[in-house]
Enzyme design. Structure first.
Site, PDB file in Angstrom:
ATOM      1  N   ALA A  22       0.804  -1.226   0.000  1.00 48.43           N
ATOM      2  CA  ALA A  22       0.000   0.000   0.000  1.00 48.43           C
ATOM      3  C   ALA A  22       0.835   1.274   0.000  1.00 48.43           C
ATOM      4  O   ALA A  22       0.324   2.354  -0.289  1.00 48.43           O
ATOM      5  CB  ALA A  22      -0.926   0.000   1.217  1.00 48.43           C
ATOM      6  N   GLY A  23       2.130   1.138   0.304  1.00 48.55           N
ATOM      7  CA  GLY A  23       2.964   2.339   0.458  1.00 48.55           C
ATOM      8  C   GLY A  23       3.225   3.026  -0.875  1.00 48.55           C
ATOM      9  O   GLY A  23       3.146   2.416  -1.939  1.00 48.55           O
TER      10      GLY A  23
ATOM     11  N   ARG B 198      10.847   7.133  -1.218  1.00 50.90           N
ATOM     12  CA  ARG B 198      12.284   7.137  -1.513  1.00 50.90           C
ATOM     13  C   ARG B 198      12.596   6.767  -2.968  1.00 50.90           C
ATOM     14  O   ARG B 198      13.702   6.975  -3.437  1.00 50.90           O
ATOM     15  CB  ARG B 198      13.008   6.178  -0.545  1.00 50.90           C
ATOM     16  CG  ARG B 198      13.057   6.698   0.882  1.00 50.90           C
ATOM     17  CD  ARG B 198      13.477   5.629   1.873  1.00 50.90           C
ATOM     18  NE  ARG B 198      12.375   4.729   2.238  1.00 50.90           N
ATOM     19  CZ  ARG B 198      12.475   3.697   3.071  1.00 50.90           C
ATOM     20  NH1 ARG B 198      13.632   3.432   3.644  1.00 50.90           N
ATOM     21  NH2 ARG B 198      11.428   2.938   3.351  1.00 50.90           N
TER      22      ARG B 198
ATOM     23  N   GLY C 181       1.454   2.589   8.703  1.00 49.14           N
ATOM     24  CA  GLY C 181       2.509   1.664   9.129  1.00 49.14           C
ATOM     25  C   GLY C 181       2.153   0.222   8.817  1.00 49.14           C
ATOM     26  O   GLY C 181       1.010  -0.106   8.496  1.00 49.14           O
ATOM     27  N   THR C 182       3.181  -0.642   8.903  1.00 42.80           N
ATOM     28  CA  THR C 182       3.008  -2.037   8.479  1.00 42.80           C
ATOM     29  C   THR C 182       2.030  -2.803   9.383  1.00 42.80           C
ATOM     30  O   THR C 182       1.313  -3.688   8.902  1.00 42.80           O
ATOM     31  CB  THR C 182       4.376  -2.752   8.403  1.00 42.80           C
ATOM     32  OG1 THR C 182       5.155  -2.424   9.564  1.00 42.80           O
ATOM     33  CG2 THR C 182       5.154  -2.324   7.177  1.00 42.80           C
TER      34      THR C 182
ATOM     35  N   GLU D 292      13.823  -0.562  14.757  1.00 39.69           N
ATOM     36  CA  GLU D 292      13.994   0.081  13.446  1.00 39.69           C
ATOM     37  C   GLU D 292      15.223   0.986  13.453  1.00 39.69           C
ATOM     38  O   GLU D 292      15.595   1.531  14.502  1.00 39.69           O
ATOM     39  CB  GLU D 292      12.749   0.906  13.099  1.00 39.69           C
ATOM     40  CG  GLU D 292      11.519   0.080  12.852  1.00 39.69           C
ATOM     41  CD  GLU D 292      11.695  -0.952  11.739  1.00 39.69           C
ATOM     42  OE1 GLU D 292      12.074  -0.562  10.620  1.00 39.69           O
ATOM     43  OE2 GLU D 292      11.488  -2.152  11.992  1.00 39.69           O
TER      44      GLU D 292
ATOM     45  N   ASN E 261      14.046   0.110  -1.624  1.00 41.99           N
ATOM     46  CA  ASN E 261      13.404   1.340  -1.171  1.00 41.99           C
ATOM     47  C   ASN E 261      13.720   2.537  -2.053  1.00 41.99           C
ATOM     48  O   ASN E 261      13.049   3.548  -1.996  1.00 41.99           O
ATOM     49  CB  ASN E 261      13.832   1.649   0.273  1.00 41.99           C
ATOM     50  CG  ASN E 261      13.318   0.584   1.232  1.00 41.99           C
ATOM     51  OD1 ASN E 261      12.144   0.205   1.182  1.00 41.99           O
ATOM     52  ND2 ASN E 261      14.178   0.078   2.087  1.00 41.99           N
TER      53      ASN E 261
ATOM     54  N   TYR F 130       7.640  -3.224 -46.388  1.00 41.92           N
ATOM     55  CA  TYR F 130       6.665  -3.169 -45.298  1.00 41.92           C
ATOM     56  C   TYR F 130       5.440  -3.976 -45.692  1.00 41.92           C
ATOM     57  O   TYR F 130       4.812  -3.711 -46.720  1.00 41.92           O
ATOM     58  CB  TYR F 130       6.227  -1.724 -44.991  1.00 41.92           C
ATOM     59  CG  TYR F 130       5.022  -1.720 -44.069  1.00 41.92           C
ATOM     60  CD1 TYR F 130       5.137  -2.179 -42.759  1.00 41.92           C
ATOM     61  CD2 TYR F 130       3.769  -1.314 -44.516  1.00 41.92           C
ATOM     62  CE1 TYR F 130       4.035  -2.239 -41.926  1.00 41.92           C
ATOM     63  CE2 TYR F 130       2.662  -1.371 -43.685  1.00 41.92           C
ATOM     64  CZ  TYR F 130       2.803  -1.832 -42.390  1.00 41.92           C
ATOM     65  OH  TYR F 130       1.720  -1.901 -41.562  1.00 41.92           O
TER      66      TYR F 130
ATOM     67  N   ASN G  83       8.223 -15.181 -53.079  1.00 45.67           N
ATOM     68  CA  ASN G  83       9.315 -14.235 -52.903  1.00 45.67           C
ATOM     69  C   ASN G  83       8.779 -12.813 -53.040  1.00 45.67           C
ATOM     70  O   ASN G  83       8.161 -12.473 -54.053  1.00 45.67           O
ATOM     71  CB  ASN G  83      10.378 -14.495 -53.973  1.00 45.67           C
ATOM     72  CG  ASN G  83      11.591 -13.628 -53.729  1.00 45.67           C
ATOM     73  OD1 ASN G  83      12.395 -13.914 -52.854  1.00 45.67           O
ATOM     74  ND2 ASN G  83      11.705 -12.560 -54.482  1.00 45.67           N
TER      75      ASN G  83
HETATM   76  C1  UD1 Z   1      10.449  -2.629   6.881  1.00 45.65           C
HETATM   77  C2  UD1 Z   1      10.505  -3.134   8.328  1.00 45.65           C
HETATM   78  C3  UD1 Z   1      11.951  -3.390   8.680  1.00 45.65           C
HETATM   79  C4  UD1 Z   1      12.544  -4.394   7.731  1.00 45.65           C
HETATM   80  C5  UD1 Z   1      12.376  -3.959   6.285  1.00 45.65           C
HETATM   81  C6  UD1 Z   1      12.747  -5.099   5.363  1.00 45.65           C
HETATM   82  C7  UD1 Z   1       8.639  -2.161   9.577  1.00 45.65           C
HETATM   83  C8  UD1 Z   1       8.230  -1.091  10.513  1.00 45.65           C
HETATM   84  N1  UD1 Z   1       9.933  -2.141   9.217  1.00 45.65           N
HETATM   85  O1  UD1 Z   1      11.091  -1.384   6.791  1.00 45.65           O
HETATM   86  O2  UD1 Z   1      12.036  -3.892  10.009  1.00 45.65           O
HETATM   87  O3  UD1 Z   1      13.904  -4.610   8.024  1.00 45.65           O
HETATM   88  O4  UD1 Z   1      11.020  -3.609   6.014  1.00 45.65           O
HETATM   89  O5  UD1 Z   1      12.679  -4.688   4.025  1.00 45.65           O
HETATM   90  O6  UD1 Z   1       7.836  -2.977   9.201  1.00 45.65           O
HETATM   91  N2  UD1 Z   1       3.342  -0.703   3.657  1.00 45.65           N
HETATM   92  C9  UD1 Z   1       1.968  -0.697   3.619  1.00 45.65           C
HETATM   93  N3  UD1 Z   1       1.300   0.161   4.431  1.00 45.65           N
HETATM   94  C10 UD1 Z   1       1.936   1.002   5.294  1.00 45.65           C
HETATM   95  C11 UD1 Z   1       3.339   0.992   5.316  1.00 45.65           C
HETATM   96  C12 UD1 Z   1       4.008   0.128   4.496  1.00 45.65           C
HETATM   97  O7  UD1 Z   1       1.355  -1.457   2.870  1.00 45.65           O
HETATM   98  O8  UD1 Z   1       1.239   1.734   5.993  1.00 45.65           O
HETATM   99  C13 UD1 Z   1       4.062  -1.632   2.772  1.00 45.65           C
HETATM  100  C14 UD1 Z   1       4.939  -0.932   1.741  1.00 45.65           C
HETATM  101  O9  UD1 Z   1       4.244  -0.783   0.508  1.00 45.65           O
HETATM  102  C15 UD1 Z   1       6.128  -1.883   1.601  1.00 45.65           C
HETATM  103  C16 UD1 Z   1       6.170  -2.642   2.921  1.00 45.65           C
HETATM  104  O10 UD1 Z   1       4.942  -2.410   3.569  1.00 45.65           O
HETATM  105  O11 UD1 Z   1       5.924  -2.820   0.551  1.00 45.65           O
HETATM  106  C17 UD1 Z   1       7.321  -2.214   3.828  1.00 45.65           C
HETATM  107  O12 UD1 Z   1       7.276  -0.805   4.026  1.00 45.65           O
HETATM  108  P1  UD1 Z   1       8.594   0.074   3.957  1.00 45.65           P
HETATM  109  O13 UD1 Z   1       8.206   1.478   4.176  1.00 45.65           O
HETATM  110  O14 UD1 Z   1       9.377  -0.245   2.759  1.00 45.65           O
HETATM  111  O15 UD1 Z   1       9.374  -0.448   5.266  1.00 45.65           O
HETATM  112  P2  UD1 Z   1      10.943  -0.427   5.506  1.00 45.65           P
HETATM  113  O16 UD1 Z   1      11.342   0.934   5.933  1.00 45.65           O
HETATM  114  O17 UD1 Z   1      11.646  -0.997   4.351  1.00 45.65           O
HETATM  115 MG    MG Z   2      11.041  -1.447   2.456  1.00 50.19          MG
END
Ligand code: UD1
Ligand code: MG
Length: 459
Positions: free
Chosen positions: A11-12, A16, A78-79, A155, A228, A366, A377
């Site tokens: 979803a992110g 970066r 967040g995740t 983190e 990233n 063409y 041919n």
């Molecule tokens: C994350 C982990 C980190 C790990 C790393 C591995 C967390 C807090 N951190 O960091 O410990 O070492 O991945 O690659 O989990 N996403 C959503 N919704 C959100 C936020 C993120 O769907 O609200 C998705 C993003 O699209 C992405 C994934 O989750 O595919 C990870 O998010 P990202 O921001 O890349 O986390 P990292 O900083 O890489």
């Molecule tokens: Mg990541």
């Protein structure tokens, strides 16, 4: 067998990446990262696969297609929050839930399989896939207690200087007891530097509840590599390219310069085919045995038979039959189909055109929306005039026909078998079998006239 569910977080936005394209849609060796992650669990008996989408949700859904269900995370908090939005779909299920991030494109199916088996056999409530990184920057670090047991994940942004020195990282791939995961996911807080709900914090809650947590070490850090930004994207591309190319070589394909050969993951290539430098072979392509694909060729979504030779050409959405020869500088596109032993030479463009066995167009032509019979041919400089500015029309040419050089074939047009078209003819009307057709201004030679022209004047 134990129930298995999968959640892929996608979803992110991927700030970066500095891109208009959402992160998980960036491609590694011509396949989107989210698809590569889904590929890794394709054959692992998942009862349900749920992808969490948010930024660019429609585009991500389109890329993933019907291999997954989708849940929308409206705000990317967040995740852990991303997993929470799936709760309604899975909360009452018994089984194992694997969670993966859509930006980890190098993970291998065997690793996920082994991790799942380890998790299920160990009867842990959670297992996290870890790896050792030479440069662990940006990853969550695995913090262990004095007995080397898992304590928590910290983190990068929240880590102390000592914690930053830890090289064991969180891959972002986890197995959970499904019920416990959804019992605790809502309890994760966002009291950290980024004020995000971190999924790794659910592991702390599981540990605090006195439940068993396992770590499973992935020996090859690259598999856990998270993309990233564009620098890491190019690293992933290199690793994947090397992996794909090595496999082809081990299976009997010669790659003259593997570092400069670009092959998508789902391409199939037969034994004893040689691929020369700077060749690109995109997704959904099959190449037969004993082919020679010479430098600077680009092939996409096409089928190439056995014993085919292709020189510096572009072939998209097309089929080339056995022992055919293409190029140099030919362009085959849009459903062009060559049968066996066809020869297409320099600067020939074919669009939606079919050639039967043994026919040839050796230079500078063409043909669009045309059907060519066998052993025909087509001379140099032949053009099918298939477009009147509004509509496209077909040209049919029979077997054993000879089209002289520099002919215009004005479609719609049917030219029979055994026909000879004289060079320079503009063919406007259908031609019966075995006819000679000639339509050009009769030549007139005026003897001595050239000398009478004013000096320097040419006609
Ligand atoms: C994350 C982990 C980190 C790990 C790393 C591995 C967390 C807090 N951190 O960091 O410990 O070492 O991945 O690659 O989990 N996403 C959503 N919704 C959100 C936020 C993120 O769907 O609200 C998705 C993003 O699209 C992405 C994934 O989750 O595919 C990870 O998010 P990202 O921001 O890349 O986390 P990292 O900083 O890489
Ligand atoms: Mg990541």
């Amino acid at each position: 067998m134990n129930n298995r569910f999968a959640i892929v977080l996608a979803a992110g936005k991927g700030t970066r990446m500095q891109s208009k394209l959402y992160k998980v849609l960036h491609k590694v060796c011509d396949r989107t990262m989210v698809e590569l992650v889904l590929d890794s669990i394709q054959n692992l008996n998942m009862q349900r696969v749920i992808t969490v989408v948010g930024c660019g949700a429609e585009k991500v859904k389109e890329a993933v297609g019907n291999r997954s269900e989708f849940v929308l995370q409206e705000k990317q908090l967040g995740t852990a929050h991303a997993v929470k939005v799936v709760k309604e779909k899975l909360v009452d299920k018994e089984g194992t839930t694997i969670i993966m991030y859509g930006d980890t494109p190098l993970i291998r199916a065997e690793t996920v399989d082994n991790m799942l088996t380890h998790h299920e056999n160990s009867e842990a409530k959670a297992t996290v896939l870890t790896a050792f990184a030479d440069n662990p920057f940006a990853y969550g670090r695995i913090i262990r207690d004095n007995d080397n047991k898992f304590l928590k994940i910290v983190e990068e942004k929240d880590a102390t200087e000592d914690e930053k020195k830890i090289k064991e990282i969180n891959s972002g791939i986890y197995c959970f007891d499904n019920k416990l995961l959804f019992d605790l996911i809502g309890k994760v807080q966002n009291d950290n530097k980024q004020q995000e709900y971190y999924l790794p914090d659910v592991l702390t809650l599981i540990r605090e509840a006195g439940e068993k947590i396992e770590t499973y070490l992935c020996e090859d850090f690259d598999e856990t590599f998270g993309v990233n930004d564009r620098v890491s994207l190019s690293y992933a591309e290199n690793v994947m390219r090397d992996r794909i190319n090595t496999l082809h070589m081990l299976q009997g394909v010669t790659l003259v310069d593997p570092a400069n050969t670009y092959i998508a993951p789902n391409v199939k290539i037969g034994k004893d085919t040689t691929i020369y430098p700077n060749v690109t072979i995109k997704s959904n392509t099959i190449i037969g045995e004993d082919c020679k694909i010479k430098p600077n060729t680009y092939i996409e979504n096409s089928i190439i038979g056995d014993g085919v030779k292709i020189l510096q050409s572009t072939i998209t959405d097309s089929i080339v039959g056995d022992n055919s020869f293409v190029g140099p500088y030919a362009h085959l596109r849009n459903n062009t189909k060559l049968s066996d032993e066809v020869r297409i030479g320099n600067f020939v463009e074919l669009k939606n055109t079919t050639y039967d066995k043994g026919s040839k167009t050796a230079h500078l032509s063409y043909l669009g929306d045309a059907t060519v019979g066998s052993n025909t041919n087509i001379g140099c400089g032949t053009i099918t005039v298939n477009y009147d500015g509004q509509n496209k029309y077909n040209t049919t040419i029979g077997n054993d026909t000879f089209i002289g050089c520099n002919s215009n074939l004005i479609a719609p047009l049917k030219i029979g078998n055994g026909v000879v078209v004289a060079a320079g003819t503009t063919v406007t009307d259908d031609v019966e079998d075995d006819s000679l057709v000639i339509a050009r201004v009769k030549q007139e030679n005026k003897e001595g006239y050239a000398k009478k022209l004013p000096a320097g004047r040419k006609l």
